[in-house]
Design a protein around this motif. Sequence first.
Motif, short mmCIF file in Angstrom:
data_model
loop_
_atom_site.label_atom_id
_atom_site.label_comp_id
_atom_site.label_asym_id
_atom_site.label_seq_id
_atom_site.Cartn_x
_atom_site.Cartn_y
_atom_site.Cartn_z
N GLN A 257 36.83 37.13 44.95
CA GLN A 257 37.45 36.96 46.26
C GLN A 257 38.93 37.37 46.30
OE1 GLN A 257 35.73 35.88 49.15
NE2 GLN A 257 34.07 36.38 47.75
N ARG A 258 39.41 38.02 45.27
CA ARG A 258 40.82 38.41 45.22
C ARG A 258 41.06 39.64 46.09
NH1 ARG A 258 40.76 37.61 38.73
NH2 ARG A 258 40.51 35.34 38.80
N SER A 259 42.22 39.68 46.71
CA SER A 259 42.55 40.77 47.61
C SER A 259 43.07 41.99 46.85
CB SER A 259 43.57 40.30 48.64
OG SER A 259 44.72 39.84 47.99
N ALA A 260 43.39 43.03 47.59
CA ALA A 260 43.86 44.29 47.02
C ALA A 260 45.12 44.09 46.17
CB ALA A 260 44.14 45.29 48.13
N PRO A 261 45.31 44.93 45.16
CA PRO A 261 46.49 44.82 44.31
C PRO A 261 47.79 45.01 45.10
CG PRO A 261 44.87 46.27 43.31
CD PRO A 261 44.40 45.98 44.71
N PRO A 262 48.81 44.24 44.76
CA PRO A 262 50.10 44.42 45.43
C PRO A 262 50.79 45.69 44.93
CG PRO A 262 50.31 42.82 43.67
CD PRO A 262 48.85 43.17 43.76
N LYS A 263 51.74 46.16 45.71
CA LYS A 263 52.54 47.32 45.33
C LYS A 263 53.88 46.79 44.84
CE LYS A 263 50.22 50.31 48.51
NZ LYS A 263 50.14 50.73 49.86
N LEU B 73 57.27 39.68 48.83
CA LEU B 73 56.58 39.83 50.10
C LEU B 73 55.35 40.73 50.00
CD1 LEU B 73 59.68 40.12 52.44
CD2 LEU B 73 58.32 38.09 51.91
N ASP B 74 55.25 41.53 48.92
CA ASP B 74 54.10 42.41 48.73
C ASP B 74 52.89 41.69 48.12
OD1 ASP B 74 55.27 44.70 49.81
OD2 ASP B 74 56.22 45.21 47.90
N LEU B 75 53.05 40.43 47.77
CA LEU B 75 51.95 39.67 47.20
C LEU B 75 51.16 38.98 48.31
CD1 LEU B 75 53.88 38.10 44.22
CD2 LEU B 75 52.17 39.89 44.09
N ASP B 76 49.84 38.98 48.20
CA ASP B 76 48.98 38.33 49.19
C ASP B 76 49.30 36.84 49.27
OD1 ASP B 76 46.79 38.27 51.05
OD2 ASP B 76 45.62 37.32 49.48
N ILE B 77 49.53 36.21 48.13
CA ILE B 77 49.98 34.81 48.09
C ILE B 77 51.33 34.85 47.39
CG2 ILE B 77 49.50 32.48 47.29
CD1 ILE B 77 46.56 33.22 47.16
N PRO B 78 52.41 35.04 48.16
CA PRO B 78 53.71 35.19 47.52
C PRO B 78 54.24 33.88 46.96
CG PRO B 78 53.96 35.15 49.89
CD PRO B 78 52.48 35.12 49.61
N PRO B 79 55.00 33.98 45.89
CA PRO B 79 55.67 32.77 45.40
C PRO B 79 56.76 32.42 46.40
CG PRO B 79 56.42 34.68 44.20
CD PRO B 79 55.32 35.16 45.11
N ARG C 163 42.97 42.36 35.61
CA ARG C 163 42.97 43.74 35.10
C ARG C 163 42.85 44.78 36.21
NH1 ARG C 163 43.03 43.58 29.65
NH2 ARG C 163 42.21 41.70 28.66
N GLU C 164 42.44 44.35 37.39
CA GLU C 164 42.38 45.25 38.55
C GLU C 164 43.66 45.18 39.38
OE1 GLU C 164 38.64 44.93 40.70
OE2 GLU C 164 37.71 44.22 38.86
N GLY C 165 44.61 44.37 38.94
CA GLY C 165 45.89 44.25 39.61
C GLY C 165 45.93 43.26 40.75
N ARG C 166 44.89 42.45 40.89
CA ARG C 166 44.80 41.49 42.00
C ARG C 166 45.35 40.13 41.57
NH1 ARG C 166 38.60 41.49 42.76
NH2 ARG C 166 38.91 40.99 40.57
N VAL C 167 45.89 39.38 42.54
CA VAL C 167 46.46 38.06 42.25
C VAL C 167 45.34 37.10 41.86
CG1 VAL C 167 47.72 36.08 43.18
CG2 VAL C 167 48.42 38.41 43.79
#
Length: 189
Positions: free
Chosen positions: A46-52, A140-146, A157-161
Amino acid sequence: MNARRWTAGLLAAVATVALAGCTSAQGREKACTTTAEGIIECAADQRSAPPKLAGELLTGGTYDISEARGQVVVVNFWGSWCAPCRAEADDLEAVYQATKGSGVAFLGINVQDQRDKAKAFEEGRVTYPSLFDPASRLALDLDIPPNTVPATVVLDREGRVAVVIRAAVKQEGLQPIVERVAGEKPAPD
């Protein structure tokens, strides 16, 4: 000081919006849970797309997190002015040394800081690179930002949070999380 308060408020607002209902940008509900310790964990499927996450390294040159695809990446947001950041630096380095042979990379992101103070802080403490982000825009580029500093985000390993920790970490708490994410089987194509 006002810039720090403004940035902290902005990050808190973004985190609140991102966590409301725990939905991704596509509106799909994510299976994220928060532990009693405040650690947010998202289920692998259920993880979203990798952040940039890309930018200028503290010591010069550039870094793009997409180059680390295939590795688990532990991203730590820190500032030289932050007492808990100073306290966790040795623990982060210890986890890095213990897990780098398992395909784990570490990346610091220095926020709200001056370059010379940040470089002096890192010297002799950590051996992994740090991006220099004095305006705190990369979170701000993280789906769930700190929304606190220090904060540690574990990317799969896919770069997702996979995991967000909004507090200082200790080796005995972080290392098992990193090892668990590193041990996950890749998603089928």
